[in-house]
Enzyme design. Sequence first.
Site, PDB file in Angstrom:
ATOM      1  N   LYS A  82       6.824   1.493  29.423  1.00 13.82           N
ATOM      2  CA  LYS A  82       5.481   2.360  29.555  1.00 13.82           C
ATOM      3  C   LYS A  82       6.307   3.318  31.083  1.00 13.82           C
ATOM      4  O   LYS A  82       7.117   2.736  31.505  1.00 13.82           O
ATOM      5  CB  LYS A  82       4.271   0.943  30.543  1.00 13.82           C
ATOM      6  CG  LYS A  82       3.073   2.137  30.652  1.00 13.82           C
ATOM      7  CD  LYS A  82       1.845   1.742  31.487  1.00 13.82           C
ATOM      8  CE  LYS A  82       0.749   1.913  31.334  1.00 13.82           C
ATOM      9  NZ  LYS A  82      -0.354   1.222  32.093  1.00 13.82           N
ATOM     10  N   SER A 155      -4.457   1.498  30.409  1.00 16.64           N
ATOM     11  CA  SER A 155      -3.986   2.629  30.542  1.00 16.64           C
ATOM     12  C   SER A 155      -2.797   2.669  29.968  1.00 16.64           C
ATOM     13  O   SER A 155      -2.525   4.005  29.696  1.00 16.64           O
ATOM     14  CB  SER A 155      -3.454   3.114  31.659  1.00 16.64           C
ATOM     15  OG  SER A 155      -3.353   1.936  32.558  1.00 16.64           O
ATOM     16  N   SER A 179      -5.828  -2.939  31.836  1.00 17.75           N
ATOM     17  CA  SER A 179      -4.821  -1.856  31.557  1.00 17.75           C
ATOM     18  C   SER A 179      -3.835  -2.506  29.654  1.00 17.75           C
ATOM     19  O   SER A 179      -2.944  -1.749  29.658  1.00 17.75           O
ATOM     20  CB  SER A 179      -4.510  -0.805  32.259  1.00 17.75           C
ATOM     21  OG  SER A 179      -4.883  -0.109  32.606  1.00 17.75           O
TER      22      SER A 179
END
Length: 466
Positions: A82, A155, A179
Amino acid sequence: MAKTDLTQLELTDVARRLAKKEVSPVELTKAVLRRIEKTDKKLSSYALVTADLALKQAKKAEAELAKGRVKGPLHGVPIAVKDLCCTKGIVTAAGTKVHGKFKPKLDSTVVARFAAAGAVLLGKLQMTEGAFAEHHPDVKVPKNPWGADYWCGASSSGSGVATAAGLCFGSIGSDTGGSIRFPSAANGVTGLKPTWGRVSRFGVFDLAPSLDHVGPMARSAADCAALLGAIAGADKNDPTAAQVPVPNYLAGLERGIRGLKIGIDDRYNAKGVDTATVAMTKRAAHMLSEIGAELVDVRFPDVDRVVREWLPHCAVETAFAHKDTYPKRKGDYGPALAGLIDAGREVSGLDYQGILLNRAEFSGRVQAVFEDCDLILMPAMPYAAPTLEMMATLGEDPDAINTLLRFTAPIDYSGNPALTMPGGMTETGVPIGFQLVGRHFEEDTVLRAGAAFQRATDWHKARPKL
């Protein structure tokens, strides 16, 4: 399996092939890079592809493996992280415009540990702005590979999409209110939110530090075990990383779950939940019982207050995390993250103290539930396969947001590990997920139960047709 299908393998499967020299790290990396080049134009899961670095690392891994120097299950395996995990000399934007040109001088601990394990870094995965709810207006939003009309989660949106679409064999996500678990459920992959403190957050952009968890997303519980084994443990650069021994998560996965007690609160699991998700959760419970677990009734603590308070709690910590750039560079912020920070700046010290006390009390009540069970089963989301149209209107109704957070935010509050897995499909062919929650630092038990479920089912083997 044909070479063109290598990208669809599970991480642990490809690791065995690499160790046996049935496939080379360079061959494997090139195959995934070709797939990214071909497929990600439509999916937009990557913020940045580090092809040159990946091939360099793959060549190094290939030379080491040729000499019999096997570092572990990630050696030569292409993965991605990420884009809030710092990468030395490589842009780490955290989904923001304000950090769009930031090139860290150091790797985050997670990235450094992957490199030490011999993994191949394919690139940085797209995410919502600052790891909050929405993507920055300048960012191309990742697309759910099961259908462009469906939400891909937040997210860790790019992590879920890329892992599901065969654009990496495993990825890193972060979870503050759901997330890791939202995109895992939405994209049909397996994701582990570890115990808070199990994985170092050094070099990882903060959303709300006391709620942020860094963890793996992959195609199976065994894959998550391999990834977690490489990144977990104490870190001199992060005093909040727990000084707790890290077990061999892969060892013992075959033991099964006979004798484990799995707690179920039917009332909690059904409140505000659609019929497809309720049915999927019940089927998962039945399967776990069939393979040896004992199902026990439990009463999960009431979550209404802590779910309502999650947003102001997160907002205060986010406002602090962005104090050096907000409001100084407010024009570079999208409306969702800016609104969160503004809300955090308005919370009084007295109100925040009340939130902290309520959180501590709730966490204690959660731990007490484990006196009667080893794991707790619950949905990952209250509804199956939410559409983009549905999610676009969610912010207009505070009750709807609280319903969405009902099964995720409380587990961020309590800090317990939670494994999300696909447990079924909707009538339209989109995955539905559930989660198993464990005691603090008992990721090995959570993963063992997940692996047992996945040996008895094949939901995690489904792949989107792109």
